[in-house]
Enzyme design. Sequence first.
Site, mmCIF file in Angstrom:
data_model
loop_
_atom_site.group_PDB
_atom_site.id
_atom_site.type_symbol
_atom_site.label_atom_id
_atom_site.label_comp_id
_atom_site.label_asym_id
_atom_site.label_seq_id
_atom_site.Cartn_x
_atom_site.Cartn_y
_atom_site.Cartn_z
ATOM 1 N N ASP A 96 43.009 38.915 38.381
ATOM 2 C CA ASP A 96 43.930 38.900 39.524
ATOM 3 C C ASP A 96 43.851 37.610 40.334
ATOM 4 O O ASP A 96 44.873 36.995 40.641
ATOM 5 C CB ASP A 96 43.662 40.091 40.450
ATOM 6 C CG ASP A 96 44.027 41.415 39.782
ATOM 7 O OD1 ASP A 96 44.748 41.385 38.763
ATOM 8 O OD2 ASP A 96 43.579 42.462 40.275
ATOM 9 N N ARG B 150 31.740 41.086 52.806
ATOM 10 C CA ARG B 150 32.983 40.436 53.275
ATOM 11 C C ARG B 150 32.724 39.416 54.375
ATOM 12 O O ARG B 150 33.256 38.308 54.311
ATOM 13 C CB ARG B 150 34.026 41.484 53.706
ATOM 14 C CG ARG B 150 34.368 42.509 52.637
ATOM 15 C CD ARG B 150 34.608 41.892 51.289
ATOM 16 N NE ARG B 150 34.784 42.884 50.232
ATOM 17 C CZ ARG B 150 34.717 42.611 48.939
ATOM 18 N NH1 ARG B 150 34.465 41.389 48.525
ATOM 19 N NH2 ARG B 150 34.889 43.554 48.042
ATOM 20 N N SER C 230 38.063 49.786 39.371
ATOM 21 C CA SER C 230 37.983 48.668 40.291
ATOM 22 C C SER C 230 36.523 48.569 40.726
ATOM 23 O O SER C 230 35.969 49.521 41.271
ATOM 24 C CB SER C 230 38.897 48.932 41.481
ATOM 25 O OG SER C 230 38.588 48.025 42.501
ATOM 26 N N ASP D 191 38.839 46.436 52.506
ATOM 27 C CA ASP D 191 38.426 45.039 52.377
ATOM 28 C C ASP D 191 39.436 44.059 52.961
ATOM 29 O O ASP D 191 39.063 43.039 53.533
ATOM 30 C CB ASP D 191 38.111 44.719 50.910
ATOM 31 C CG ASP D 191 36.795 45.345 50.473
ATOM 32 O OD1 ASP D 191 35.895 45.456 51.329
ATOM 33 O OD2 ASP D 191 36.666 45.731 49.300
HETATM 34 N N1 ARG Z 1 34.911 51.893 49.424
HETATM 35 C C1 ARG Z 1 33.974 50.855 49.579
HETATM 36 C C2 ARG Z 1 34.196 50.123 50.853
HETATM 37 O O1 ARG Z 1 35.246 50.202 51.418
HETATM 38 C C3 ARG Z 1 33.912 49.920 48.405
HETATM 39 C C4 ARG Z 1 35.140 49.168 48.096
HETATM 40 C C5 ARG Z 1 34.813 48.210 47.040
HETATM 41 N N2 ARG Z 1 35.876 47.780 46.246
HETATM 42 C C6 ARG Z 1 36.067 48.156 44.975
HETATM 43 N N3 ARG Z 1 36.955 47.512 44.321
HETATM 44 N N4 ARG Z 1 35.399 49.118 44.393
HETATM 45 O O2 ARG Z 1 33.331 49.451 51.330
#
Ligand code: ARG
Length: 401
Positions: free
Chosen positions: A14, A95, A175, A124
């Site tokens: 991506d 992040r 993901s 995110d």
């Molecule tokens: N749900 C978790 C959070 O918001 C992890 C998100 C991570 N992203 C992923 N593509 N699995 O912190």
Amino acid sequence: MKDRIVLAYSGGLDTSVAIGWIADATGAEVVAVAVDVGQGGEDMETIRQRALGCGAVEAYVADARDEFADEYCMPTLKANALYQGHYPLVSAISRPVIVKHLVKAAREFGGTTVAHGCTGKGNDQVRFEVGIQTLGPDLKCIAPVRDLALTRDKAIAYAEEKHLPIVTTKKNPYSIDQNVWGRAVETGYLEDIWNAPTKDIYDYTATPEFPPAPDEVTITFKEGVPVALDGVAKTPLQVIQELNRRAGAQGVGRIDVVEDRLVGIKSREIYEAPGAMALITAHKHLEDVTIEREHARFKAMVGQRWSELVYDGQWFSPLKRALDVFIEDSQKYVSGDIRMVLHGGSAVVNGRRSDTSLYDFSLATYDTGDTFDQSSAKGFIDLWGMSSKVASGRDQRVNGG
Ligand code: ARG
């Protein structure tokens, strides 16, 4: 001179496609920024070269592993941070450190806009953009997947058409986001919340059903930070890495939850955080002997609020920073050793020692050496129950019975 957009680059399909996609849609030049937070996998130079091969005018790689461990994982450990009681904030804490490096790169390479590869449904995007607004208020933000209609199918077609140096065939239904603090897996088959996770989902942990022999480890803490394993001095990064290996081999730290996203969606997530979960357990047990009761009770509430703020993208907020000060102060005496057995999916503490302990053998013992004056208990209990007793008397008078 052309406008420059700084893209948070992972090396995956991506964001590789996003380089050309953004350039086509905006006419700007793209600077790719890859931040190493201990995600493992490919080496960063390969990723850098791929960004250039996909059309980035500059590609910048930051080794943020120690910074991430010291300044992001350690505060999370000191807070015993588990969002909704389960999730050790793996992605949430990565992040802000990525944002720091994006803003730094924007300054260095003359970027006016920052881009990230998040969708419009997750947390995110919020964490990236709130962080960028805070650290670089003059910078604009775009998200090609969300704002420039870059779907996965379009990404595959685009990569093939432009002969981008990236594999497009391997279709992973999940993901995944990972760093040294843990790994998060979502989507695909897991979206049916009755489906049990299959074995292929896990990478940081071995199956706990058939564990190797129990592994006993002694973790030494100094003011809330692990400084040695089995008596050998380590940096926070080294401690997390070694415990990822040792606790991971025992299947420690697998988490399967439905959590509340900031955007109002409940989502199913599988996490593996062997090192983080072993450390949080050990750290909490050391706090149990070194932090005074009322202080500890209040700290648990602070840690919970801290977790929510960090989950919700408020890493750089005034309240989060104020809570950091409280948590940091609470760690002054959290020093000593925790002995723990890692085995078959559990990390169980079986010994603790500390020069700054509040455990007083002569108060606790039921054997000889007892210095506790039991006669003072009676009067204490009379006063402790007094207000309830008075209220109960009133209730009986008013309501009868
Ligand atoms: N749900 C978790 C959070 O918001 C992890 C998100 C991570 N992203 C992923 N593509 N699995 O912190």
